[in-house]
Motif scaffolding. Structure first.
Motif, PDB file in Angstrom:
ATOM      1  N   TYR A  99       0.834  -1.207   0.000  1.00  0.00           N
ATOM      2  CA  TYR A  99       0.000   0.000   0.000  1.00  0.00           C
ATOM      3  C   TYR A  99       0.871   1.261   0.000  1.00  0.00           C
ATOM      4  O   TYR A  99       2.039   1.222   0.422  1.00  0.00           O
ATOM      5  N   ARG A 134       6.071   1.303   4.949  1.00  0.00           N
ATOM      6  CA  ARG A 134       7.500   1.258   5.261  1.00  0.00           C
ATOM      7  C   ARG A 134       7.666   0.630   6.630  1.00  0.00           C
ATOM      8  O   ARG A 134       6.723   0.543   7.413  1.00  0.00           O
ATOM      9  N   ASP A 150       8.807   0.264  10.462  1.00  0.00           N
ATOM     10  CA  ASP A 150       9.030   1.229  11.526  1.00  0.00           C
ATOM     11  C   ASP A 150      10.147   0.787  12.470  1.00  0.00           C
ATOM     12  O   ASP A 150      10.260   1.287  13.586  1.00  0.00           O
ATOM     13  N   TYR A 201     -19.355  -6.421   6.109  1.00  0.00           N
ATOM     14  CA  TYR A 201     -20.467  -5.481   6.240  1.00  0.00           C
ATOM     15  C   TYR A 201     -21.633  -5.901   5.364  1.00  0.00           C
ATOM     16  O   TYR A 201     -21.421  -6.402   4.251  1.00  0.00           O
ATOM     17  N   THR A 250      -7.357   2.405  11.654  1.00  0.00           N
ATOM     18  CA  THR A 250      -6.310   3.380  11.977  1.00  0.00           C
ATOM     19  C   THR A 250      -5.203   2.732  12.818  1.00  0.00           C
ATOM     20  O   THR A 250      -4.715   3.303  13.783  1.00  0.00           O
ATOM     21  N   GLY A 251      -4.827   1.499  12.436  1.00  0.00           N
ATOM     22  CA  GLY A 251      -3.620   0.890  12.988  1.00  0.00           C
ATOM     23  C   GLY A 251      -2.430   1.396  12.188  1.00  0.00           C
ATOM     24  O   GLY A 251      -2.516   2.410  11.478  1.00  0.00           O
ATOM     25  N   SER A 252      -1.314   0.700  12.268  1.00  0.00           N
ATOM     26  CA  SER A 252      -0.104   1.165  11.567  1.00  0.00           C
ATOM     27  C   SER A 252      -0.339   1.323  10.073  1.00  0.00           C
ATOM     28  O   SER A 252       0.128   2.293   9.464  1.00  0.00           O
ATOM     29  N   SER A 253      -1.073   0.386   9.473  1.00  0.00           N
ATOM     30  CA  SER A 253      -1.267   0.448   8.013  1.00  0.00           C
ATOM     31  C   SER A 253      -2.092   1.678   7.644  1.00  0.00           C
ATOM     32  O   SER A 253      -1.698   2.459   6.771  1.00  0.00           O
ATOM     33  N   GLN A 306      -0.161   4.867   8.182  1.00  0.00           N
ATOM     34  CA  GLN A 306       0.919   5.108   7.216  1.00  0.00           C
ATOM     35  C   GLN A 306       0.377   5.573   5.868  1.00  0.00           C
ATOM     36  O   GLN A 306       0.961   6.430   5.217  1.00  0.00           O
ATOM     37  N   ARG A 344     -12.148   3.599  14.527  1.00  0.00           N
ATOM     38  CA  ARG A 344     -12.885   3.035  15.665  1.00  0.00           C
ATOM     39  C   ARG A 344     -12.150   3.363  16.963  1.00  0.00           C
ATOM     40  O   ARG A 344     -12.724   3.888  17.891  1.00  0.00           O
ATOM     41  N   THR A 345     -10.842   3.052  16.991  1.00  0.00           N
ATOM     42  CA  THR A 345     -10.059   3.341  18.196  1.00  0.00           C
ATOM     43  C   THR A 345      -8.921   4.288  17.844  1.00  0.00           C
ATOM     44  O   THR A 345      -8.072   3.949  17.017  1.00  0.00           O
ATOM     45  N   ARG A 381      -1.484  -1.421  23.391  1.00  0.00           N
ATOM     46  CA  ARG A 381      -1.725  -1.921  22.034  1.00  0.00           C
ATOM     47  C   ARG A 381      -0.558  -1.428  21.198  1.00  0.00           C
ATOM     48  O   ARG A 381       0.115  -0.490  21.573  1.00  0.00           O
ATOM     49  N   ARG A 382      -0.361  -2.006  20.028  1.00  0.00           N
ATOM     50  CA  ARG A 382       0.794  -1.624  19.220  1.00  0.00           C
ATOM     51  C   ARG A 382       0.630  -0.183  18.721  1.00  0.00           C
ATOM     52  O   ARG A 382      -0.299   0.119  17.968  1.00  0.00           O
ATOM     53  N   ALA A 434      -8.065  -1.318   6.016  1.00  0.00           N
ATOM     54  CA  ALA A 434      -6.782  -1.398   6.741  1.00  0.00           C
ATOM     55  C   ALA A 434      -7.126  -1.981   8.105  1.00  0.00           C
ATOM     56  O   ALA A 434      -6.806  -1.420   9.147  1.00  0.00           O
ATOM     57  N   GLY A 464      -6.465  -4.926   9.496  1.00  0.00           N
ATOM     58  CA  GLY A 464      -5.580  -5.796  10.256  1.00  0.00           C
ATOM     59  C   GLY A 464      -5.713  -7.276   9.953  1.00  0.00           C
ATOM     60  O   GLY A 464      -6.164  -7.684   8.871  1.00  0.00           O
ATOM     61  N   TYR A 517      -4.554  -7.223  19.509  1.00  0.00           N
ATOM     62  CA  TYR A 517      -4.247  -8.499  18.851  1.00  0.00           C
ATOM     63  C   TYR A 517      -3.177  -9.275  19.619  1.00  0.00           C
ATOM     64  O   TYR A 517      -2.904 -10.413  19.311  1.00  0.00           O
TER      65      TYR A 517
HETATM   66  P1  NAP Z   1      -4.210  -3.246  13.151  1.00  0.00           P
HETATM   67  O1  NAP Z   1      -3.136  -2.593  13.899  1.00  0.00           O
HETATM   68  O2  NAP Z   1      -4.816  -4.474  13.699  1.00  0.00           O
HETATM   69  O3  NAP Z   1      -5.300  -2.153  12.898  1.00  0.00           O
HETATM   70  C1  NAP Z   1      -6.532  -2.481  12.351  1.00  0.00           C
HETATM   71  C2  NAP Z   1      -7.408  -1.256  12.411  1.00  0.00           C
HETATM   72  O4  NAP Z   1      -8.640  -1.566  11.807  1.00  0.00           O
HETATM   73  C3  NAP Z   1      -7.716  -0.816  13.835  1.00  0.00           C
HETATM   74  O5  NAP Z   1      -7.769   0.572  13.877  1.00  0.00           O
HETATM   75  C4  NAP Z   1      -9.090  -1.440  14.066  1.00  0.00           C
HETATM   76  O6  NAP Z   1      -9.851  -0.792  15.030  1.00  0.00           O
HETATM   77  C5  NAP Z   1      -9.683  -1.244  12.709  1.00  0.00           C
HETATM   78  N1  NAP Z   1     -10.790  -2.126  12.461  1.00  0.00           N
HETATM   79  C6  NAP Z   1     -10.778  -3.462  12.395  1.00  0.00           C
HETATM   80  N2  NAP Z   1     -12.002  -3.916  12.145  1.00  0.00           N
HETATM   81  C7  NAP Z   1     -12.810  -2.835  12.050  1.00  0.00           C
HETATM   82  C8  NAP Z   1     -14.174  -2.636  11.804  1.00  0.00           C
HETATM   83  N3  NAP Z   1     -15.005  -3.672  11.624  1.00  0.00           N
HETATM   84  N4  NAP Z   1     -14.654  -1.378  11.747  1.00  0.00           N
HETATM   85  C9  NAP Z   1     -13.843  -0.332  11.957  1.00  0.00           C
HETATM   86  N5  NAP Z   1     -12.544  -0.446  12.207  1.00  0.00           N
HETATM   87  C10 NAP Z   1     -12.028  -1.683  12.239  1.00  0.00           C
HETATM   88  O7  NAP Z   1      -3.756  -3.622  11.656  1.00  0.00           O
HETATM   89  P2  NAP Z   1      -2.629  -2.938  10.765  1.00  0.00           P
HETATM   90  O8  NAP Z   1      -2.735  -1.474  10.790  1.00  0.00           O
HETATM   91  O9  NAP Z   1      -2.651  -3.587   9.443  1.00  0.00           O
HETATM   92  O10 NAP Z   1      -1.309  -3.284  11.517  1.00  0.00           O
HETATM   93  C11 NAP Z   1      -1.098  -4.576  12.035  1.00  0.00           C
HETATM   94  C12 NAP Z   1       0.311  -4.708  12.467  1.00  0.00           C
HETATM   95  O11 NAP Z   1       1.121  -4.899  11.318  1.00  0.00           O
HETATM   96  C13 NAP Z   1       0.939  -3.511  13.156  1.00  0.00           C
HETATM   97  O12 NAP Z   1       0.576  -3.386  14.490  1.00  0.00           O
HETATM   98  C14 NAP Z   1       2.382  -3.815  12.970  1.00  0.00           C
HETATM   99  O13 NAP Z   1       2.796  -4.789  13.872  1.00  0.00           O
HETATM  100  C15 NAP Z   1       2.371  -4.381  11.560  1.00  0.00           C
HETATM  101  N6  NAP Z   1       2.646  -3.308  10.627  1.00  0.00           N
HETATM  102  C16 NAP Z   1       3.882  -2.813  10.634  1.00  0.00           C
HETATM  103  C17 NAP Z   1       4.181  -1.790   9.814  1.00  0.00           C
HETATM  104  C18 NAP Z   1       5.534  -1.243   9.844  1.00  0.00           C
HETATM  105  O14 NAP Z   1       6.488  -1.856  10.205  1.00  0.00           O
HETATM  106  N7  NAP Z   1       5.658  -0.048   9.469  1.00  0.00           N
HETATM  107  C19 NAP Z   1       3.239  -1.232   8.982  1.00  0.00           C
HETATM  108  C20 NAP Z   1       1.971  -1.765   8.993  1.00  0.00           C
HETATM  109  C21 NAP Z   1       1.680  -2.803   9.827  1.00  0.00           C
HETATM  110  P3  NAP Z   1      -9.787  -1.243  16.561  1.00  0.00           P
HETATM  111  O15 NAP Z   1      -8.453  -0.775  17.021  1.00  0.00           O
HETATM  112  O16 NAP Z   1     -10.933  -0.591  17.202  1.00  0.00           O
HETATM  113  O17 NAP Z   1      -9.907  -2.743  16.554  1.00  0.00           O
END
Ligand code: NAP
Length: 563
Positions: free
Chosen positions: A49, A53, A55, A150, A183-186, A189, A206-207, A325-326, A375, A377, A490
């Motif tokens: 995406y 990058r 982190d 959904y 609004t996790g890392s992905s 970013q 959401r969070t 949380r991460r 995004a 997760g 997670y």
């Molecule tokens: P994530 O951290 O699990 O974030 C998922 C996001 O989606 C959260 O904000 C979550 O909200 C939201 N979400 C999930 N289901 C939803 C729903 N039904 N409705 C609304 N919001 C929803 O996933 P990610 O951002 O892909 O990252 C995962 C992990 O991958 C990171 O923590 C990291 O370890 C790794 N990662 C690393 C990098 C890097 O190195 N730069 C980059 C990207 C990812 P809630 O928080 O409320 O559940």
């Protein structure tokens, strides 16, 4: 079938599987790697995406096994982009001639342990069948993408993309109305990058998430020279730091410092350290009051860059402790909301009701989009491990065995499943560490164990039930010393409805974990039974020159996360 007999079947050709292949080949083992997709790279192949990058700093998020590789590869930025990391992975694959061992578009469907032969019988998606003494799962911890289901999803006429299954052809956002859900890392970013192109961007949150600035920058020739002249020290520092990132935790409690001192320390960390911010004081992740000081500093920082007062309250995280949380390491996420074309949709306030032909209906209004990005997760840690059917010695599947959550010895193996290993799996530091450090540590340790077995005529290795119970208790005890259990995440299975709620990564740090790994090996692979003949053939364990005792809990001395 003869050619399909191998010593080790490695599942996954990401950073982990490739490193394990390299380690095992050094010992002369025949290794087959199978990879479900059509190229190497694992998550770094799929998560293409915009803005993706790492982190973790480039110099630390790289293999350390070859000084030549370290010296010849030139990173262009402090935090490498996904394309640069993928180029690095491909470089490693070609340089060490790894590709010939990898079979692509070949997913593991089923593996059954043949208890009499002490071998895994393996069936793959391309119809191939294999027999391997060892099965090594290197499938990643964040590799099973999760998409909300959904109502009306299929009605939407535009494009739907998951951040972790990003299309290989470029996605043009120019002039498009775009939604990002998550609004996790992905999500954090990609937001500022897509905002620059899209006509309109709506971020569904959401969070609210904590984030520390990446302070990314190009790497100068002089910096490169300096790092490479001292690479061994840098690696030593990483290996001996709690997280494998090289940060030494502060010696002081955040609560011992005066507010002025704290501000100075946090300010310096804010501008340079990325994740290292969390170690400014040793007790930020251990003590809520200490954590509050860091969280409050971050909240002020976030507030200071958001122009619209009504957005500040919504974007600032308050419902969980910092880093429980991460957190993210971002490059302009919050600032993106100052743009006229970026909107926040708070789904706690107005939940998503359904997808429509033109977009998304929330409780308050209809949003129209051309592209919707999930995004959202992953089914973390166990999602990819439990996808194939893995059948152990007693006919039980791994899914059944782990129905109440993963149970392992050192995160590496589980009883009832001899000769099965997991790389960087649940019960190991994995996602609480610089995963490259964990990958290298475990790959070498496992390769040594397999070599040891070959030299001592050991046919079968199996975790004892006592050892895995002790290890799970230890992982839990360490988690209870921290703030990780105070938030849904997670790390503890909260990301998937109905998933067992257990804390999965080992929070004792990479240095402490390494000591335990080495101690285990020195004590004859304590907690594992090593058998010269399969148990099924003579009904009792035979000690093949190695101890088969379970881990004494006294050996598992807790040390604080920040130690
Ligand atoms: P994530 O951290 O699990 O974030 C998922 C996001 O989606 C959260 O904000 C979550 O909200 C939201 N979400 C999930 N289901 C939803 C729903 N039904 N409705 C609304 N919001 C929803 O996933 P990610 O951002 O892909 O990252 C995962 C992990 O991958 C990171 O923590 C990291 O370890 C790794 N990662 C690393 C990098 C890097 O190195 N730069 C980059 C990207 C990812 P809630 O928080 O409320 O559940």
């Amino acid at each position: 079938m003869e050619s399909n007999n191998v010593d080790v079947m490695v599942v996954g050709a990401g950073f982990g599987g490739l490193r394990a292949l390299h380690a095992l080949r050094r010992f002369g083992k025949s290794v087959q790697v199978i990879e479900a997709s059509d190229d190497v790279g694992g998550v770094w192949y799929h998560n293409g995406y915009p803005g993706a990058r790492c982190d973790v700093e480039s110099y630390d998020y790289s293999y350390s096994f070859s000084a030549e590789l370290e010296q010849e590869w030139v990173w262009s930025e402090r935090y490498a982009t996904q394309p640069e990391i993928l180029r690095y992975i491909n470089h490693v694959v070609e340089r060490f001639d790894l590709r010939k061992h990898i079979r692509f578009q070949c997913a593991l469907l089923r593996a059954q342990y043949d208890a009499k032969a002490a071998r895994w019988r393996i069936q793959c998606s391309d119809g191939s069948q294999w027999s391997a003494q060892f099965l090594l799962m290197a499938v990643g911890q964040l590799s099973a993408p999760k998409s909300p289901n959904y109502p009306g999803l299929n009605r939407f006429g535009g494009q739907v993309i998951h951040s972790a299954v990003w299309p290989k052809e470029p996605v043009d956002f120019t002039g498009k109305r775009v939604a990002i859900i998550g609004t996790g890392s992905s999500g954090m970013q990609m937001t500022p990058v897509i905002a620059q192109k899209a006509a309109h961007l709506t971020v569904f949150q959401r969070t609210p998430n904590y984030s520390v600035p990446a302070s990314n920058a190009p790497i100068s020739a002089e910096e490169d020279r300096q790092v490479k002249a001292n690479y061994r020290q840098r690696r030593d520092q990483a290996w001996n730091s709690p997280t494998g990132l090289g940060f030494t935790p502060g010696k002081k409690s955040a609560l011992e410092a005066t507010p002025e001192e704290r501000d100075q320390v946090y300010e310096a960390a804010w501008h340079r350290l990325g994740f290292g911010f969390a170690l400014s004081y040793f007790d930020i992740l251990l003590n809520k009051a200490a954590n509050d000081t860091a969280a409050e500093f971050i909240r002020k920082k976030i507030a200071s860059v958001i122009d619209k007062p009504e957005l500040r309250d919504k974007l600032i995280p308050r419902d969980h402790a910092f880093a429980a949380r991460r957190p993210s390491v971002d490059s302009g996420y919050f600032q993106a909301f100052n743009r006229d074309n970026v909107e926040l949709a708070d789904v706690r306030e107005f939940p998503i009701v359904e997808f429509t032909a033109k977009g998304i209906r929330t409780q308050d209004k209809d949003h129209e989009f051309d592209i919707i990005i999930f995004a959202t997760g992953f089914d973390a840690f166990t999602g990819s491990l439990l996808k194939p059917e893995i059948v152990g010695r007693h006919g039980m599947t791994l899914k059944q065995k782990w129905s109440a959550g993963p149970v392992t010895q050192l995160g590496i193996g589980t009883s009832g499943f001899p000769n099965l290993f997991v790389l960087v799996g649940p019960g190991s530091p994995s996602l609480l560490s610089n995963v490259m450090v964990s990958i290298e540590e475990q790959s070498d340790w496992l390769a040594n164990m397999i070599d040891h077995m070959g030299r001592h005529g050991v046919a079968e290795v199996e975790v004892t039930e006592m050892a895995e119970q002790a290890w799970v208790a230890h992982v839990n005890a360490r988690a209870h010393e921290t703030l990780y259990l105070t938030a849904d995440s997670y790390y503890n299975g909260a990301e998937v409805a109905g998933k067992p709620r257990v804390f999965m990564p080992y929070s004792g740090g990479v240095r402490g974990y390494r000591r335990l790994l080495h101690k285990c090996a020195e004590n004859g692979y304590e907690g594992f039974e090593l058998r010269d003949k399969p148990l099924a053939l003579h009904g009792q364990a035979v000690n093949a020159g190695a101890k088969s005792t379970s881990v004494a809990t006294a050996d598992l001395q807790p040390t604080p996360v920040g130690a």
